[in-house]
Each structure stands twice: as C-alpha cells, then as structure tokens.
Design a protein around this motif. Sequence first.
Motif, PDB file in Angstrom:
ATOM      1  N   TRP A   1      10.336  -0.996  -4.788  1.00 21.89           N
ATOM      2  CA  TRP A   1      10.231   0.441  -4.948  1.00 21.89           C
ATOM      3  C   TRP A   1       9.275   0.997  -3.892  1.00 21.89           C
ATOM      4  N   PRO A   2       9.823   1.196  -2.685  1.00 19.22           N
ATOM      5  CA  PRO A   2       8.975   1.645  -1.580  1.00 19.22           C
ATOM      6  C   PRO A   2       8.437   3.057  -1.802  1.00 19.22           C
ATOM      7  N   ILE A   3       7.250   3.322  -1.296  1.00 21.20           N
ATOM      8  CA  ILE A   3       6.604   4.618  -1.512  1.00 21.20           C
ATOM      9  C   ILE A   3       6.255   5.326  -0.197  1.00 21.20           C
ATOM     10  N   MET A   4       5.740   4.595   0.768  1.00 22.88           N
ATOM     11  CA  MET A   4       5.308   5.261   2.009  1.00 22.88           C
ATOM     12  C   MET A   4       5.394   4.296   3.212  1.00 22.88           C
ATOM     13  N   ALA A   5       5.016   4.828   4.369  1.00 24.24           N
ATOM     14  CA  ALA A   5       4.948   4.068   5.632  1.00 24.24           C
ATOM     15  C   ALA A   5       6.225   3.244   5.861  1.00 24.24           C
ATOM     16  N   GLU A   6       6.095   1.979   6.324  1.00 26.86           N
ATOM     17  CA  GLU A   6       7.315   1.200   6.627  1.00 26.86           C
ATOM     18  C   GLU A   6       7.804   0.430   5.399  1.00 26.86           C
ATOM     19  N   GLN A   7       7.342   0.822   4.198  1.00 26.12           N
ATOM     20  CA  GLN A   7       7.782   0.118   2.980  1.00 26.12           C
ATOM     21  C   GLN A   7       9.281   0.265   2.726  1.00 26.12           C
ATOM     22  N   PHE A   8       9.882   1.356   3.207  1.00 21.91           N
ATOM     23  CA  PHE A   8      11.325   1.551   3.008  1.00 21.91           C
ATOM     24  C   PHE A   8      12.105   0.509   3.818  1.00 21.91           C
ATOM     25  N   LEU A   9      11.588   0.208   5.017  1.00 21.31           N
ATOM     26  CA  LEU A   9      12.227  -0.820   5.843  1.00 21.31           C
ATOM     27  C   LEU A   9      12.016  -2.195   5.217  1.00 21.31           C
ATOM     28  N   ASN A  10      10.808  -2.428   4.717  1.00 22.52           N
ATOM     29  CA  ASN A  10      10.532  -3.721   4.066  1.00 22.52           C
ATOM     30  C   ASN A  10      11.460  -3.933   2.871  1.00 22.52           C
ATOM     31  N   ALA A  11      11.668  -2.868   2.090  1.00 21.28           N
ATOM     32  CA  ALA A  11      12.504  -2.986   0.896  1.00 21.28           C
ATOM     33  C   ALA A  11      13.953  -3.269   1.283  1.00 21.28           C
ATOM     34  N   ARG A  12      14.391  -2.658   2.369  1.00 24.53           N
ATOM     35  CA  ARG A  12      15.738  -2.929   2.881  1.00 24.53           C
ATOM     36  C   ARG A  12      15.851  -4.396   3.301  1.00 24.53           C
ATOM     37  N   MET A  13      14.816  -4.849   3.984  1.00 20.39           N
ATOM     38  CA  MET A  13      14.800  -6.247   4.435  1.00 20.39           C
ATOM     39  C   MET A  13      14.884  -7.195   3.245  1.00 20.39           C
ATOM     40  N   VAL A  14      14.079  -6.924   2.226  1.00 21.89           N
ATOM     41  CA  VAL A  14      14.027  -7.762   1.033  1.00 21.89           C
ATOM     42  C   VAL A  14      15.407  -7.869   0.392  1.00 21.89           C
ATOM     43  N   GLU A  15      16.101  -6.740   0.292  1.00 23.82           N
ATOM     44  CA  GLU A  15      17.397  -6.735  -0.392  1.00 23.82           C
ATOM     45  C   GLU A  15      18.543  -7.211   0.507  1.00 23.82           C
TER      46      GLU A  15
END
Length: 468
Positions: free
Chosen positions: A380-394
Amino acid sequence: MGPIPSYGAGSHVLLFPFMSKGHTVPLIHLAQILLRRSISVTVVTTPANHSFMAESLNGTVASIVTLPFPTATNIPAGVESTDKLPSMGLPLFYEFSTATSAMQPHFEQLLETLVPRVSFMVTDGFLWWTLHSAKKFRIPRLVYFGMSCYSTSLCMEARSSKILSGPQPDHELVELTRFPWIRLCKVDFDFEYRNPDPNTPGFVFNMKIIESTRESYGILVNSFYELEPTFVDYVSKECSPKSWCVGPLCLAEWTRKVYEGGDEKEKPRWVTWLDQRLEEKSSVLYAAFGSQAEISREQLEEIAKGLEESKVSFLWVIRKEEWGLPDGYEERVKDRGIVIREWVDQREILMHESVEGFLSHCGWNSVMESVTAGVPIVGWPIMAEQFLNARMVEEEVKVGLRVETCDGSVRGFVKREGLKKTVKEVMEGVKGKKLREKVRELAEMAKLATQEGGSSCSTLNSLLHQTC
Ligand code: UDP
Ligand code: UDP
C-alpha cells in the motif's frame, strides 16, 4: 556465517546518513558489516540523533561524531530528523534538506582531523554538498542510494523517453520502450519528479542530487543481483558513476534475538504476543507504514475496519500519536489484534515464525526486510517511489499484491472491502501460497548473496579492494 573476507581490514571508512530513519537504518547496517571486517568506521550524525545511533551501534567500536544541526526559519529547535517534522509537506522537507548544507564547514573540520586517513566515504544522496568536501580532501565519495535498481531504471527511462512531460493523461498506462512488459502511469512517479518547472525547490534539489551523484566515485545500492538482475544490469550499463549492489544490508543483524536467563522483562510485549500466536498456530499480518507516512483520519478508519473485518490476526504499528482509532477499537479486536505506538525492531517482527504477511507502504527498506525474512507483502504505497516499489513487488518480483483501491487507480482511496480482499488473498488464498514460496526462495538467495562467494559479498570485496 562463513569466514569473514579480509579485504579492507585496517582501513577507515566514514558514513554520513541523511537524518531520517529510512536513510539511517541501512547505513547503521553497513557500519556493522564493515566493522565485522575489521575496518574502522566513523559515523557522522547530529546531537538529537546521537542516542538512536549510539543504541543501534551499542557494543561495537564505531566512532560516532556529532556535528551541530543548523537552524532554519521553519524548523523547530531540536527537530533534526524528517520523521520529527511537524509535517512532511514538501516546502518543509526541502527547507530541512537544504539547511543541512550549512554543516559543511563543520564536516570539513572533522575531515581535517580524522585519523587514520579515510579510504572512502559513503554519504546520502540528499547530502549532495558532501561531494565538494570529498573533492577538497581527495576522498572518494560513494553515494548511498536508498532505491531499488528497478525504480532507478524506470525513473531514468521515463525521463530520457520524455513520457513524464508527454501528452498522455496522468492515469493512462504508458509503455517504456526499454521495458515493454512494464506498463505504468505518470502518477506512478512522484509529483515533484514529474514537475518540469525548473524554478521549484523540488526540481532544484533533485538536480543537485543528480549532478553531484554523477561526479561522485560510485553509488552504493541496497539490493542484490538475484532480486532484480535486469535492472541491476541496466543501471550498471546506463548509469554513471558505477553502482555497487551490496545488499540486503539488513542481513547485518539477521540473527534471532535471544532473551535468555529468564530476563523476560527485556522482551517487548509484542514479541510475547507473537510467541502466543505461534503457540496457537495462528498466522499474523504485520501492518506498518514506515517512519514518515501521513495518513488521513478517514483512510485510517478504513484500515482499522478492514483489518477487523478480515478476521486475520494482526500486529499494527501506528507511529504517529495523532492517529486516533475508532472508539473502543483496541478492546474490540484484542483477541486477535494488537496496536503498538512505540518504535519496534521491525526486523525482529518480520523474522518471527508467526508472521506470514506484511501490510506495508513499500518503503525500500521494508521491502528488503520482508523479502529477506521470506514474508509476502500486501503493498500500500503512500509517497515518493513507493508506488514503483509496490509495482515491482507485485509484477516483477511476484512476492506480493497491491491493495485494491476503490477506483482501481494508482493513488486511489482504499476502502475496507479492498483491503480485506487483498489481505485474505495473501494470508489465506492460493495466490498467497505461491507468493510465499517465491519470497522464501528469494530469502535464501539474499542470504547466499551476502555470504562469501555470493554476488553482494563479491561486489563489496571488489569495492574495498579498489578503494582501501
Ligand atoms: N523501522 C523500525 N521500527 C519502526 C519503524 C521503522 O525498525 O517502528 C525501520 C524499518 O525496519 C526500516 C526503516 O525503519 O528499516 C524504515 O524505512 P522504510 O524505507 O521502510 O520506510 P520510511 O520510513 O523511509 O518511509
Ligand atoms: N525521486 C523521487 N520520486 C520518484 C523518483 C525519484 O523522489 O518518483 C527522487 C529520488 O529519491 C532521487 C532523485 O529523485 O533522490 C533522483 O532520482 P533518479 O533515480 O531519477 O536519479 P538519476 O538516476 O536519474 O540520476
């Protein structure tokens, strides 16, 4: 643990982390790794961060030096860490980060006096000005880069292919030519990163980071080759200066804590609580959103309800005091849920045998720690590059799922139903079983990477061979 390689023994390395927990914890781990190789380590910090540093490095011979933290108009006195800022709003963040450059004269006084001579320094990317000091004293500077190679690669590709300034609507999927299997939207990237206005503080700050990184000796990456080979290769080829992938750094303290001698007092109550869940054979979801995240009251309430209605056991760390929960919540869930408001040892929790899932904001350290512990992620990304990390994880590493947002968009509101569904899938579903198998394989690979002969260990050996 096997024999410890002798490269670098007897030399001296300086570490200067940025003042936030997510940037400090991995460099503390690096300090432990270097100390184990009989390398002297000097860590630079500020008065208010000294106790965290001293506690973390307790029992080691690391030398901790404090430099005064500069005053700045809107930063309250004594606030020397971004997690203590009254808000994570960007103007304040940039004021804080920019203020650090006033430490330069003190930093240089320190460099003048340090003995033995420093072989190289590792300083955070945000402390871009340390490059000038490094040059003055002819000390190689490695930039600590707290991002995955995946995120770095996508940022570089997005910028060079100009998709961020292109005409596509923010939420439409676009393709990156170099990585045709990845589809993402502009909103996967941070607004500051997308914003092309060169007059904004964010743009100026990012340019300083990028320029000073390019002129540095190298980049130190907290990842390991086997996790993201395509992107480590891309960064090695396309990124200058050279990157050194030496992670997961958190493996530096990857031994299970023992509370022996009947000294149960020392054991945190949440670890006792986890022990009890293990006895009952119930698996626990660990929920935590790092040290920085700001979450609206409305959103927090949906998380609370989602966790309650999912019926899974959960340990939820709520860091900010102002995060209130619905009335009577803790009492109502107490048979299966525990809410913690203190600083916890996250690695210890993730390593606990009862923990089978991590609801995480996907800060890069949290992702590395979860992978290393073999725990699948509900992202559950919230800020910064966490959205990219979450995409990577999934999508890329396949060790987790992103929570379903109410409108399916990258940054959409999460309702309890969406959270419940994803949590149940990861904790109890067939998909969860697959994710667990995959993440456990990667956890083994992570351990091998940091042992003698492994990729990260060899990379660190070659760095030390070149610089010490
Ligand atoms: N952390 C911890 N205890 C806490 C909160 C955070 O040990 O109560 C650690 C966590 O294990 C990680 C770091 O702090 O190493 C947070 O970094 P991350 O990149 O996950 O998130 P950030 O805080 O930077 O958003
Ligand atoms: N960055 C960010 N959000 C993003 C992408 C990047 O905050 O979505 C920050 C990142 O933390 C780093 C800086 O922007 O500090 C530059 O990142 P990049 O990887 O693009 O640097 P480059 O490799 O192009 O030099």
